[in-house]
Scaffold this motif. Structure first.
Motif, PDB file in Angstrom:
ATOM      1  N   LYS A   1       0.857  -1.188   0.000  1.00 51.27           N
ATOM      2  CA  LYS A   1       0.000   0.000   0.000  1.00 51.27           C
ATOM      3  C   LYS A   1       0.887   1.230   0.000  1.00 51.27           C
ATOM      4  O   LYS A   1       1.662   1.458   0.927  1.00 51.27           O
ATOM      5  CB  LYS A   1      -0.911   0.011   1.227  1.00 51.27           C
TER       6      LYS A   1
ATOM      7  N   ARG B   1      -6.920  -3.130   7.625  1.00 53.20           N
ATOM      8  CA  ARG B   1      -7.937  -2.472   6.811  1.00 53.20           C
ATOM      9  C   ARG B   1      -7.999  -3.074   5.405  1.00 53.20           C
ATOM     10  O   ARG B   1      -9.082  -3.188   4.822  1.00 53.20           O
ATOM     11  CB  ARG B   1      -7.665  -0.965   6.738  1.00 53.20           C
ATOM     12  N   MET B   2      -6.866  -3.466   4.863  1.00 54.01           N
ATOM     13  CA  MET B   2      -6.875  -4.094   3.538  1.00 54.01           C
ATOM     14  C   MET B   2      -7.457  -5.506   3.605  1.00 54.01           C
ATOM     15  O   MET B   2      -8.167  -5.933   2.691  1.00 54.01           O
ATOM     16  CB  MET B   2      -5.465  -4.098   2.952  1.00 54.01           C
TER      17      MET B   2
ATOM     18  N   GLY C   1     -11.119  -5.081   3.496  1.00 55.99           N
ATOM     19  CA  GLY C   1     -11.663  -4.389   2.333  1.00 55.99           C
ATOM     20  C   GLY C   1     -11.929  -2.920   2.542  1.00 55.99           C
ATOM     21  O   GLY C   1     -12.623  -2.285   1.736  1.00 55.99           O
TER      22      GLY C   1
ATOM     23  N   ASP D   1      -9.467  -0.601   2.778  1.00 55.15           N
ATOM     24  CA  ASP D   1      -8.471   0.074   1.949  1.00 55.15           C
ATOM     25  C   ASP D   1      -8.144  -0.833   0.763  1.00 55.15           C
ATOM     26  O   ASP D   1      -8.113  -2.070   0.908  1.00 55.15           O
ATOM     27  CB  ASP D   1      -7.186   0.365   2.728  1.00 55.15           C
ATOM     28  N   ARG D   2      -7.894  -0.241  -0.385  1.00 54.05           N
ATOM     29  CA  ARG D   2      -7.557  -1.026  -1.571  1.00 54.05           C
ATOM     30  C   ARG D   2      -6.036  -1.138  -1.699  1.00 54.05           C
ATOM     31  O   ARG D   2      -5.328  -0.123  -1.666  1.00 54.05           O
ATOM     32  CB  ARG D   2      -8.126  -0.363  -2.815  1.00 54.05           C
ATOM     33  N   PRO D   3      -5.519  -2.353  -1.855  1.00 54.15           N
ATOM     34  CA  PRO D   3      -4.067  -2.504  -1.996  1.00 54.15           C
ATOM     35  C   PRO D   3      -3.548  -1.864  -3.282  1.00 54.15           C
ATOM     36  O   PRO D   3      -4.252  -1.847  -4.305  1.00 54.15           O
ATOM     37  CB  PRO D   3      -3.867  -4.027  -2.048  1.00 54.15           C
ATOM     38  N   THR D   4      -2.339  -1.369  -3.228  1.00 51.14           N
ATOM     39  CA  THR D   4      -1.667  -0.924  -4.436  1.00 51.14           C
ATOM     40  C   THR D   4      -1.242  -2.138  -5.259  1.00 51.14           C
ATOM     41  O   THR D   4      -1.275  -2.120  -6.487  1.00 51.14           O
ATOM     42  CB  THR D   4      -0.430  -0.078  -4.074  1.00 51.14           C
TER      43      THR D   4
ATOM     44  N   SER E   1      -2.535  -9.143  -2.560  1.00 51.79           N
ATOM     45  CA  SER E   1      -3.894  -9.516  -2.168  1.00 51.79           C
ATOM     46  C   SER E   1      -3.954  -9.887  -0.697  1.00 51.79           C
ATOM     47  O   SER E   1      -2.954 -10.263  -0.085  1.00 51.79           O
ATOM     48  CB  SER E   1      -4.388 -10.695  -3.011  1.00 51.79           C
TER      49      SER E   1
ATOM     50  N   ARG F   1     -11.497 -12.489  -1.336  1.00 55.91           N
ATOM     51  CA  ARG F   1     -11.408 -11.117  -0.860  1.00 55.91           C
ATOM     52  C   ARG F   1     -12.650 -10.801  -0.036  1.00 55.91           C
ATOM     53  O   ARG F   1     -13.732 -11.330  -0.281  1.00 55.91           O
ATOM     54  CB  ARG F   1     -11.291 -10.143  -2.029  1.00 55.91           C
TER      55      ARG F   1
ATOM     56  N   ALA G   1     -14.616  -8.362  -0.010  1.00 59.54           N
ATOM     57  CA  ALA G   1     -15.729  -7.831  -0.810  1.00 59.54           C
ATOM     58  C   ALA G   1     -16.508  -8.928  -1.515  1.00 59.54           C
ATOM     59  O   ALA G   1     -17.646  -8.701  -1.943  1.00 59.54           O
ATOM     60  CB  ALA G   1     -15.205  -6.824  -1.830  1.00 59.54           C
TER      61      ALA G   1
END
Length: 243
Positions: free
Chosen positions: A9, A45-46, A49, A51-54, A57, A64, A66
């Motif tokens: 991230k 947080r990743m 779901g 925060d979105r990872p850069t 996974s 995931r 989501a």
């Protein structure tokens, strides 16, 4: 199982999590440790779901967050105990969460009893002490009777009785074969609670091994000493304000 695979991230100000990989296995309490700013909360947080990872996974049960149809029945999390509308009553908050995941009122009654909140069920969230808000967050995490529990600083604001309760709860859940990840700054508590450790610093993995092996590998008389020796080069701020 929680699987973190090459998770990264980046923000404009730098990298919070840097190519991080580890697994959290069922049947044990895994302590998630690191100095302030190490990237623990960002990682959690990743996984959840938020925060979105850069890159990379974070998976729970191979999916995931989501992608989970009824997430509370798969993973329960205490990430931020203050994330409750201040005017909402304790029972109503849990009922709202239950309905959103297809759960019945009986689960609300069960977690109110389990967390010691039955007597406060009619109180508004704004009237709760920090310790009671922590208990409400844990009640929400337990609501779906999930196989995976993620607890971020769960003993904040709890009195000694509450700390012991959390310790025993985490161990009992792991003993039932669930996957339990606990993030904490309290080394003495982690020494009593976690049988396995994942330690990160500056967003990178520093250690992933059983607690007793971690202590002996870093020549520490106790977990706190071993942790300080391993992470001394990963502390962002030192005494006197030097970076």
């Amino acid at each position: 199982m929680i699987e973190v695979n090459h998770l990264t991230k980046r923000y404009r100000g730098g990298t919070a999590v840097d190519d991080l990989s580890f697994r959290v296995e069922p049947g044990r309490v895994t302590g998630f440790l690191g100095p302030n700013g190490a990237g623990k909360s960002t990682t959690i947080r990743m996984i959840l779901g938020l925060d979105r990872p850069t890159a990379g996974s974070a998976l729970v049960g191979g999916r995931r967050y989501a992608e989970l149809k009824r997430p509370l029945t798969v993973v329960g999390a205490l990430a931020e105990a203050s994330d409750v509308h201040p005017g909402r009553r304790v029972r109503d908050h849990l009922l709202w969460l239950a309905r959103s995941n297809g759960l019945g009122r009986q689960r609300v009654a069960a977690v109110l009893d389990e967390t010691g909140l039955a007597g406060a069920a009619g109180k508004a969230a704004r009237t709760l002490s920090l310790g009671m808000r922590q208990r409400l967050g844990i009640a929400a995490a337990l609501l779906g009777d999930p196989g995976v529990l993620i607890l971020d600083e769960p003993v904040n604001g709890l009195d000694p009785e509450g700390v012991i309760w959390i310790r025993n709860l985490a161990k009992r859940l792991a003993g039932e074969g669930r996957t339990v990840l606990v993030s904490s700054h309290l080394m003495s508590e982690m020494a009593l609670t976690a049988s396995h450790l994942v330690v990160i610093g500056r967003g990178r993995l520093l250690a992933d091994l059983p607690t007793d092996e971690f202590v002996s590998a870093h020549s520490g008389a106790n977990l706190e000493e071993a942790f300080m020796r391993l992470t001394s080069d990963s502390v962002e701020y030192r005494a006197g304000g030097s970076r």
